[in-house]
Scaffold this active site. Structure first.
Site, short mmCIF file in Angstrom:
data_model
loop_
_atom_site.label_atom_id
_atom_site.label_comp_id
_atom_site.label_asym_id
_atom_site.label_seq_id
_atom_site.Cartn_x
_atom_site.Cartn_y
_atom_site.Cartn_z
N LYS A 52 -16.86 -23.19 -8.06
CA LYS A 52 -16.05 -24.12 -7.28
C LYS A 52 -15.41 -25.16 -8.20
CE LYS A 52 -18.70 -23.26 -3.10
NZ LYS A 52 -19.78 -23.64 -2.17
N GLN A 96 -24.11 -28.02 -1.27
CA GLN A 96 -24.40 -26.59 -1.38
C GLN A 96 -25.71 -26.26 -0.65
OE1 GLN A 96 -22.29 -24.38 -2.70
NE2 GLN A 96 -23.63 -22.63 -2.39
N ASP A 119 -16.22 -27.84 4.11
CA ASP A 119 -16.94 -26.59 4.42
C ASP A 119 -16.73 -26.17 5.87
OD1 ASP A 119 -18.31 -25.33 2.37
OD2 ASP A 119 -19.98 -26.75 2.41
N1 GUN Z 1 -24.11 -21.52 0.64
C1 GUN Z 1 -23.57 -20.28 0.76
N2 GUN Z 1 -22.28 -20.37 1.12
C2 GUN Z 1 -22.00 -21.69 1.24
C3 GUN Z 1 -20.82 -22.41 1.57
O1 GUN Z 1 -19.75 -21.84 1.87
N3 GUN Z 1 -20.93 -23.76 1.56
C4 GUN Z 1 -22.08 -24.39 1.27
N4 GUN Z 1 -22.10 -25.72 1.31
N5 GUN Z 1 -23.19 -23.76 0.96
C5 GUN Z 1 -23.14 -22.41 0.93
#
Ligand code: GUN
Length: 293
Positions: A52, A96, A119
């Site tokens: 990211k 995350q 998100d």
């Molecule tokens: N864990 C797995 N996929 C995601 C996501 O798209 N966002 C977040 N915050 N955690 C994740």
């Protein structure tokens, strides 16, 4: 059969975003800024967050990575979330998941200002998606929608089976596919661990979106000729031929399913890269205050 190249599409979108950011900067506007919060040292999460941050660079965004050890308290993490809510330069941020067991993920998600929730996990964004209002859309389902759009895959009136009912993929995906929109207008069936007649349901599907995290679950006998197959699975399975010692395995038995379908996403290189790029798009929207002015 056509392989849907999520990697190529995601590179193209990153380029489009970077061009838009250049135009914004030229006009004297602020550079979009994403913050990512990572708790602990889970291998998968480390990789996702690193990707990211890298994608932010490619898009011309500013990024801030905030790390905490596994033993941070829920209060400590909530304090940081509230700080990020207040920090004017940060347009959007994400925490995350998964979080350590002693921290309530739901409490953390609900503490995030929904206007910075890139998100799309906050109940306000989830609810607005459900009733068709502008909102931040969860990254993986939004990435899948973009692939369907860019490959001109017709979804109107089609039978779409979604395998899995998670808050992150299955539920928002179902909402998006039944929306009055293009892509959308599909007849949606959501199947999960307690569903019956899974094979029969899948065999009737024009589009199958497999998101249960069950490696190689979808086999050729479950797929009708000419179906569109979207594989969201990314289970790490041991593989001694890989330097890392593992490989990412999808929910679809690719080798036997691919010859039967019209379109299929590979793992890796299908949905995965689109997920990150959807987060970038949400960050751009947050930076431009397009959803919540
Ligand atoms: N864990 C797995 N996929 C995601 C996501 O798209 N966002 C977040 N915050 N955690 C994740």
């Amino acid at each position: 059969m056509q392989i849907i190249d999520g990697k190529a599409v995601s590179e193209q979108i990153k380029k489009e975003i970077a061009e838009e950011v250049s135009r914004m900067i030229a006009k004297g506007e602020k550079r979009p800024h994403l913050a990512a919060v990572l708790v602990g040292h889970d291998g998968g999460s480390e990789t996702y967050v690193a990707n990211k941050v890298k994608a932010c660079e490619a898009c011309g965004f500013r990024s801030t990575l905030i790390r905490f050890e596994e033993n941070i308290t829920e209060d400590g993490l909530l304090r940081k979330v509230r700080e990020l809510n207040e920090e004017a330069d940060i347009d959007g941020f994400m925490v995350q998941l998964p979080l350590p067991k002693h921290i309530s993920e739901q409490r953390v998600i609900e503490a995030i200002d929904y206007r910075k929730d890139v998100d799309g996990f906050h109940p306000i964004n989830v609810g607005r998606l459900a009733i068709g209002l502008p909102c931040f859309i969860s990254a993986t389902p939004n990435g899948i929608l973009e692939l369907l759009k860019r490959y001109n895959i017709d979804t109107k009136g089609k039978k779409c089976v979604i395998l899995g009912r998670s808050n992150i993929v299955g539920k928002p995906m179902a909402n998006l596919m039944m929306r009055k929109a293009t892509p959308g207008d599909a007849t949606v069936t959501v199947l999960h661990s307690h569903s019956r007649y899974i094979r029969e349901e899948c065999r009737q599907a024009d589009i199958i979106i497999a998101a249960m995290g069950h490696p190689d679950f979808l086999t050729a006998d479950m797929v009708k000729e000419g179906a569109v197959i979207i594989d969201v699975g990314t289970t790490r399975v041991p593989d001694t031929t890989k330097k890392s010692g593992f490989r990412l395995n999808g929910d679809v038995k690719f080798d036997e399913v691919a010859p039967k379908c019209a379109f299929i996403t590979p793992v890796p290189g299908g949905v995965g890269p689109m997920t990150i790029v959807s987060l970038m798009r949400n960050t751009l929207l947050a930076g431009k205050r397009e959803i919540y002015p």
